[in-house]
Design an enzyme around this catalytic site. Structure first.
Site, PDB file in Angstrom:
ATOM      1  N   ASP A 266       0.848  -1.193   0.000  1.00  0.00           N
ATOM      2  CA  ASP A 266       0.000   0.000   0.000  1.00  0.00           C
ATOM      3  C   ASP A 266       0.886   1.246   0.000  1.00  0.00           C
ATOM      4  O   ASP A 266       1.903   1.306   0.681  1.00  0.00           O
ATOM      5  CB  ASP A 266      -0.907  -0.009   1.242  1.00  0.00           C
ATOM      6  CG  ASP A 266      -2.055   0.969   1.114  1.00  0.00           C
ATOM      7  OD1 ASP A 266      -3.208   0.527   0.969  1.00  0.00           O
ATOM      8  OD2 ASP A 266      -1.795   2.204   1.157  1.00  0.00           O
ATOM      9  N   ILE A 267       0.481   2.245  -0.747  1.00  0.00           N
ATOM     10  CA  ILE A 267       1.277   3.472  -0.877  1.00  0.00           C
ATOM     11  C   ILE A 267       1.250   4.299   0.418  1.00  0.00           C
ATOM     12  O   ILE A 267       2.143   5.104   0.651  1.00  0.00           O
ATOM     13  CB  ILE A 267       0.751   4.313  -2.076  1.00  0.00           C
ATOM     14  CG1 ILE A 267       1.843   5.240  -2.598  1.00  0.00           C
ATOM     15  CG2 ILE A 267      -0.514   5.071  -1.730  1.00  0.00           C
ATOM     16  CD1 ILE A 267       1.509   5.846  -3.962  1.00  0.00           C
TER      17      ILE A 267
ATOM     18  N   ASN B  90     -12.920  -3.447   2.253  1.00  0.00           N
ATOM     19  CA  ASN B  90     -14.032  -2.508   2.302  1.00  0.00           C
ATOM     20  C   ASN B  90     -14.915  -2.703   1.085  1.00  0.00           C
ATOM     21  O   ASN B  90     -14.422  -2.904  -0.033  1.00  0.00           O
ATOM     22  CB  ASN B  90     -13.502  -1.070   2.332  1.00  0.00           C
ATOM     23  CG  ASN B  90     -12.809  -0.753   3.646  1.00  0.00           C
ATOM     24  OD1 ASN B  90     -13.324  -1.085   4.714  1.00  0.00           O
ATOM     25  ND2 ASN B  90     -11.647  -0.126   3.582  1.00  0.00           N
TER      26      ASN B  90
ATOM     27  N   GLU C 297     -12.422   3.252  -1.125  1.00  0.00           N
ATOM     28  CA  GLU C 297     -11.986   4.384  -1.953  1.00  0.00           C
ATOM     29  C   GLU C 297     -11.692   3.972  -3.388  1.00  0.00           C
ATOM     30  O   GLU C 297     -11.969   4.734  -4.314  1.00  0.00           O
ATOM     31  CB  GLU C 297     -10.731   5.031  -1.346  1.00  0.00           C
ATOM     32  CG  GLU C 297     -11.001   5.773  -0.052  1.00  0.00           C
ATOM     33  CD  GLU C 297      -9.734   6.316   0.577  1.00  0.00           C
ATOM     34  OE1 GLU C 297      -8.638   6.056   0.047  1.00  0.00           O
ATOM     35  OE2 GLU C 297      -9.861   6.993   1.608  1.00  0.00           O
ATOM     36  N   VAL C 298     -11.094   2.801  -3.556  1.00  0.00           N
ATOM     37  CA  VAL C 298     -10.704   2.365  -4.901  1.00  0.00           C
ATOM     38  C   VAL C 298     -11.704   1.302  -5.382  1.00  0.00           C
ATOM     39  O   VAL C 298     -11.848   0.255  -4.731  1.00  0.00           O
ATOM     40  CB  VAL C 298      -9.268   1.799  -4.910  1.00  0.00           C
ATOM     41  CG1 VAL C 298      -8.893   1.341  -6.320  1.00  0.00           C
ATOM     42  CG2 VAL C 298      -8.276   2.845  -4.408  1.00  0.00           C
TER      43      VAL C 298
ATOM     44  N   HIS D 233     -10.033  -5.161  -3.405  1.00  0.00           N
ATOM     45  CA  HIS D 233      -8.712  -5.366  -2.810  1.00  0.00           C
ATOM     46  C   HIS D 233      -8.878  -5.867  -1.392  1.00  0.00           C
ATOM     47  O   HIS D 233      -9.787  -5.444  -0.675  1.00  0.00           O
ATOM     48  CB  HIS D 233      -7.868  -4.086  -2.831  1.00  0.00           C
ATOM     49  CG  HIS D 233      -8.594  -2.858  -2.391  1.00  0.00           C
ATOM     50  ND1 HIS D 233      -9.534  -2.218  -3.178  1.00  0.00           N
ATOM     51  CD2 HIS D 233      -8.524  -2.146  -1.244  1.00  0.00           C
ATOM     52  CE1 HIS D 233      -9.999  -1.175  -2.540  1.00  0.00           C
ATOM     53  NE2 HIS D 233      -9.422  -1.108  -1.348  1.00  0.00           N
TER      54      HIS D 233
ATOM     55  N   HIS E  21      -6.893  -5.924   2.073  1.00  0.00           N
ATOM     56  CA  HIS E  21      -5.776  -5.382   2.823  1.00  0.00           C
ATOM     57  C   HIS E  21      -5.203  -6.493   3.713  1.00  0.00           C
ATOM     58  O   HIS E  21      -5.964  -7.223   4.364  1.00  0.00           O
ATOM     59  CB  HIS E  21      -6.233  -4.258   3.758  1.00  0.00           C
ATOM     60  CG  HIS E  21      -6.840  -3.069   3.076  1.00  0.00           C
ATOM     61  ND1 HIS E  21      -6.146  -1.894   2.868  1.00  0.00           N
ATOM     62  CD2 HIS E  21      -8.083  -2.854   2.574  1.00  0.00           C
ATOM     63  CE1 HIS E  21      -6.938  -1.009   2.277  1.00  0.00           C
ATOM     64  NE2 HIS E  21      -8.124  -1.563   2.094  1.00  0.00           N
TER      65      HIS E  21
END
Ligand code: 5GP
Length: 120
Positions: A33-34, A91, A99-100, A104, A106
């Site tokens: 993750d960025i 999520n 958000e994206v 995904h 995590h």
């Protein structure tokens, strides 16, 4: 929700944006993750165009679903997170704060992770 082919993870999958890759197989990509929320924070994504866990579990093939969860387990073992412990989270939709709009998972590890969900 229709899949947005220009979401950031679609662009990572196309190689248009770099990522720090930790795993790749036929159906799955994983990268750091960025903006990590733990000492280790990895995102595991399907290569297929799935908006969310809802879309994925309704429409992905058995092979894609197996690959995603096999990858999560393998990554956790590879980074040595099994014995100390780790957390996975995905999520899905507005209340979750997703958000994206590309599914995904995590993977958080590397410290005591505290409460699963913050108190209101
Ligand atoms: P969400 O809130 O949708 O569950 O999580 C999106 C995650 O994607 C966030 O943890 C955020 O830091 C991460 N993220 C957003 N843009 C990028 C990017 O360009 N590269 C990487 N590696 N992670 C990103």
């Amino acid at each position: 929700m229709a899949y947005d082919t220009n979401n950031i993870f679609a662009r990572i999958l196309r190689g248009e944006i770099p990522c720090k890759k930790v795993h790749e197989d036929q159906h799955t990509l994983a990268f750091h993750d960025i903006n990590p929320q733990a000492p280790t924070h990895i995102l595991v994504i399907p290569k297929g165009s799935y908006v969310s866990m809802d879309d994925f579990t309704a429409n992905a093939s058995e092979a894609e679903i197996a690959a995603l969860f096999r990858a999560v387990g393998k990554i956790a073992r590879d980074i040595g997170a099994v014995e100390p412990g780790y957390r996975i989270l995905s999520n899905c939709g507005p209340d979750s704060g997703q958000e994206v709009p590309h599914l995904h998972i995590h993977v958080f590890a590397g410290k005591k992770l505290g409460r699963m969900i913050a108190k209101d």
